[in-house]
Enzyme design. Structure first.
Site, PDB file in Angstrom:
ATOM      1  N   ASN A 168       0.796  -1.220   0.000  1.00  0.00           N
ATOM      2  CA  ASN A 168       0.000   0.000   0.000  1.00  0.00           C
ATOM      3  C   ASN A 168       0.834   1.277   0.000  1.00  0.00           C
ATOM      4  O   ASN A 168       0.306   2.365   0.238  1.00  0.00           O
ATOM      5  CB  ASN A 168      -0.943   0.018   1.198  1.00  0.00           C
ATOM      6  CG  ASN A 168      -1.824  -1.213   1.255  1.00  0.00           C
ATOM      7  OD1 ASN A 168      -1.688  -2.037   2.162  1.00  0.00           O
ATOM      8  ND2 ASN A 168      -2.709  -1.373   0.269  1.00  0.00           N
ATOM      9  N   ILE A 188       1.105   7.034   0.102  1.00  0.00           N
ATOM     10  CA  ILE A 188       0.382   6.063   0.927  1.00  0.00           C
ATOM     11  C   ILE A 188      -1.051   5.937   0.432  1.00  0.00           C
ATOM     12  O   ILE A 188      -1.730   6.934   0.208  1.00  0.00           O
ATOM     13  CB  ILE A 188       0.365   6.503   2.412  1.00  0.00           C
ATOM     14  CG1 ILE A 188       1.802   6.695   2.931  1.00  0.00           C
ATOM     15  CG2 ILE A 188      -0.354   5.477   3.278  1.00  0.00           C
ATOM     16  CD1 ILE A 188       1.875   7.321   4.302  1.00  0.00           C
ATOM     17  N   CYS A 189      -1.479   4.697   0.267  1.00  0.00           N
ATOM     18  CA  CYS A 189      -2.859   4.438  -0.120  1.00  0.00           C
ATOM     19  C   CYS A 189      -3.583   3.775   1.051  1.00  0.00           C
ATOM     20  O   CYS A 189      -3.337   2.611   1.372  1.00  0.00           O
ATOM     21  CB  CYS A 189      -2.913   3.524  -1.352  1.00  0.00           C
ATOM     22  SG  CYS A 189      -4.596   3.092  -1.858  1.00  0.00           S
ATOM     23  N   VAL A 190      -4.439   4.538   1.711  1.00  0.00           N
ATOM     24  CA  VAL A 190      -5.238   4.021   2.810  1.00  0.00           C
ATOM     25  C   VAL A 190      -6.564   4.759   2.786  1.00  0.00           C
ATOM     26  O   VAL A 190      -6.623   5.965   2.487  1.00  0.00           O
ATOM     27  CB  VAL A 190      -4.507   4.191   4.159  1.00  0.00           C
ATOM     28  CG1 VAL A 190      -4.274   5.646   4.492  1.00  0.00           C
ATOM     29  CG2 VAL A 190      -5.260   3.506   5.275  1.00  0.00           C
ATOM     30  N   LEU A 203      -0.729  -0.175  -4.222  1.00  0.00           N
ATOM     31  CA  LEU A 203      -0.039   0.785  -5.081  1.00  0.00           C
ATOM     32  C   LEU A 203       1.252   0.168  -5.610  1.00  0.00           C
ATOM     33  O   LEU A 203       1.721   0.541  -6.684  1.00  0.00           O
ATOM     34  CB  LEU A 203       0.288   2.064  -4.297  1.00  0.00           C
ATOM     35  CG  LEU A 203      -0.874   2.995  -3.972  1.00  0.00           C
ATOM     36  CD1 LEU A 203      -0.370   4.208  -3.199  1.00  0.00           C
ATOM     37  CD2 LEU A 203      -1.585   3.442  -5.236  1.00  0.00           C
TER      38      LEU A 203
END
Length: 269
Positions: free
Chosen positions: A86, A93-95, A128
């Site tokens: 992620n 950052i992918c959250v 990601l």
């Protein structure tokens, strides 16, 4: 560079309060830092959670706040290179908390805790880093090996934590040493105040001995000749002078008797 003036005064006030709270009671494994002149970028050092491939590493990240924060979520980036599904290769950052699940009421503490939890439980479905996501699903051992490798190469090393009360203990030890030194100084002063011991009348004065000649010094005969008249080697006994005189007188009398006996013999002849 963005400054505090680019953020609304009420937002700056709220951020200052929250940052102070984070500094006084930081979340587990997270340390926050900020430039006092620029609250628009928040930095955080996150310790790799135990039992994960990121253990024994510290990862630096930043949250960039836009002018319309908190209406829009901050952008999160890892500044430390990390192998994680992620987190993109550029650190993005992918959250969901920073995307569709963002709520203006969420604070920085909540965001930082979610990011750290991401290191414990990645979500490969929304990866990601596709390589890391695929490897996590198909070959966890290989994924963990690469993640540990990245951690060992790129992550910061944890700083040693000081034991609680270490400063006070050091100060106490220093005070004890100073007390002992003071006591020693007092003893030395007391010793200096005591009268000097008088030399024994039997012991010759070092100064007199040094300046006197051999003739001025009375040296017992026994000291020069270990074997005394008693015939005992090493004895310090010396025959008194009165005994010597009596011995000489007896010898003279014996010689006189011998002379008298010789005269009587001559008269008979």
């Amino acid at each position: 560079m963005a400054t505090n003036e680019n953020l609304p005064p009420n937002v700056v006030k709220q951020l200052a309060k929250e940052l102070k709270n984070l500094d006084e009671t930081p979340p587990e494994g997270i340390k926050v830092g900020v430039d006092d002149d620029d609250f628009s970028t928040i930095y955080a050092d996150i310790e790799g959670p135990a039992g994960t491939p990121y253990e024994n590493g510290v990862f630096r990240m930043k949250l960039i706040l836009s002018r319309d924060f908190p209406q829009s979520p901050p952008q999160g980036y890892f500044m430390t290179k990390i192998f994680h599904p992620n987190i993109a290769t550029n650190g993005e950052i992918c959250v969901n908390t920073l995307k569709k699940d963002w709520n203006p009421s969420l604070g920085l503490r909540h965001v930082l805790i979610v990011v750290r939890c991401l290191l414990i439980e990645p979500f490969p479905e929304s990866a990601l880093n596709e390589q890391a996501g695929k490897m996590l699903l198909e070959n966890y051992e290989e994924y963990a090996r690469l993640a540990r490798l990245y951690t060992g190469i790129h992550a910061l090393k944890p700083k040693p934590k000081f034991k609680t009360g270490a400063i006070s203990e050091s100060t106490t030890a220093l005070n004890v040493d100073q007390t002992n030194t003071s006591a020693l100084n007092v003893d030395q002063k007391n010793a200096a105040a005591l009268p000097m011991p008088m030399p024994s009348p039997l012991a010759p004065s070092p100064t007199a001995t040094k300046g006197a000649s051999v003739q001025d010094q009375t040296i017992p005969a026994a000291a020069l000749n270990p074997t005394t008249e008693t015939g005992v080697s090493g004895s310090a006994a010396v025959i008194p002078s009165t005994q010597k005189k009596e011995s000489g007188l007896a010898k003279v009398q014996a010689d006189k008797r011998k002379m008298d006996a010789r005269k009587k013999s001559l008269k008979r002849l």
